[in-house]
Enzyme design. Sequence first.
Site, PDB file in Angstrom:
ATOM      1  N   TYR A 142       2.519   1.903  13.880  1.00 46.23           N
ATOM      2  CA  TYR A 142       3.326   2.788  13.046  1.00 46.23           C
ATOM      3  C   TYR A 142       2.827   4.227  13.078  1.00 46.23           C
ATOM      4  CZ  TYR A 142      -0.210   1.398   9.520  1.00 46.23           C
ATOM      5  OH  TYR A 142      -1.374   1.110   8.850  1.00 46.23           O
ATOM      6  N   HIS A 171       0.819  -1.213   0.000  1.00 42.08           N
ATOM      7  CA  HIS A 171       0.000   0.000   0.000  1.00 42.08           C
ATOM      8  C   HIS A 171       0.855   1.265   0.000  1.00 42.08           C
ATOM      9  CE1 HIS A 171      -3.005  -2.698   2.355  1.00 42.08           C
ATOM     10  NE2 HIS A 171      -3.020  -2.977   1.071  1.00 42.08           N
ATOM     11  N   ASP A 197      -6.697  -6.535  -1.242  1.00 40.45           N
ATOM     12  CA  ASP A 197      -5.302  -6.886  -1.559  1.00 40.45           C
ATOM     13  C   ASP A 197      -5.203  -8.019  -2.578  1.00 40.45           C
ATOM     14  OD1 ASP A 197      -3.832  -6.064   1.691  1.00 40.45           O
ATOM     15  OD2 ASP A 197      -4.400  -4.841  -0.041  1.00 40.45           O
ATOM     16  N   LYS A 218       6.498   6.493   7.064  1.00 40.86           N
ATOM     17  CA  LYS A 218       6.050   5.639   8.176  1.00 40.86           C
ATOM     18  C   LYS A 218       7.227   5.198   9.042  1.00 40.86           C
ATOM     19  CE  LYS A 218       2.371   3.919   5.254  1.00 40.86           C
ATOM     20  NZ  LYS A 218       2.034   2.912   4.243  1.00 40.86           N
TER      21      LYS A 218
END
Length: 183
Positions: free
Chosen positions: A133, A64, A172, A73
């Site tokens: 995250y 992603h 996904d 991130k």
Amino acid sequence: MEKFEYKATTLPDLIQIKPQVFEDERGYFLESYNQAFLERLGVKKQFVQDNESCSKKNVLRGLHFQYKEPQGKLVRVIKGMLFDVAVDLRQNSPTFGKWEGFILSDENKMQLYIPEGFAHGFLVLSEEVIFHYKCTSFYRPEYEGGILWNDPTLAIQWPIEDIGLLILSEKDKKQQSFATYQK
Ligand SMILES: Cc1cn([C@H]2C[C@H](O)[C@@H](COP(=O)(O)OP(=O)(O)O[C@H]3O[C@H](C)C(=O)[C@H](O)[C@H]3O)O2)c(=O)[nH]c1=O
């Protein structure tokens, strides 16, 4: 005293970070994030959103990214073990289309700073993973992009024990091919 070690990777600006762990008879303490340390590494953007996800063994989340308002991130594993993958999608990068994978676990306490312009995903190797995250931009689903986990051009070597056990979201399962993003 520097409370973090860091190491460059094969992809420019993708950084491995290891916090110092202070152990005593009670357990342990670590600083999971320190803005001054990241600024010294050249990470200037502020983090604006923290995320947490829990995943079972054989879950694969990814690949992603946000193509507008991209997210840098700072990722880490609080519980369990996973194989974390970052893919360089920066069109003018010398490592465009290259990936690198890392074992992140509650044992090694390893973190990754994944810069804006990368795709990200992971495969869960332990019975369960709690993943945390920090993001440098807010979640913008309207700008969300994705690449199929097993894209033949990227050829990511996921350490899958049994492909029949892989668990993917419906989204996904239907992600784009990498070729979609090649100029
Ligand atoms: C990412 C995100 C999701 N959501 C909601 C949207 C869905 O209702 C639910 C699950 O979303 P999704 O299936 O996209 O979650 P993941 O598959 O873990 O997505 C993440 O997986 C890979 C590993 C990443 O690096 C990205 O940060 C992120 O895309 O949470 C939110 O409300 N805010 C958010 O920031």
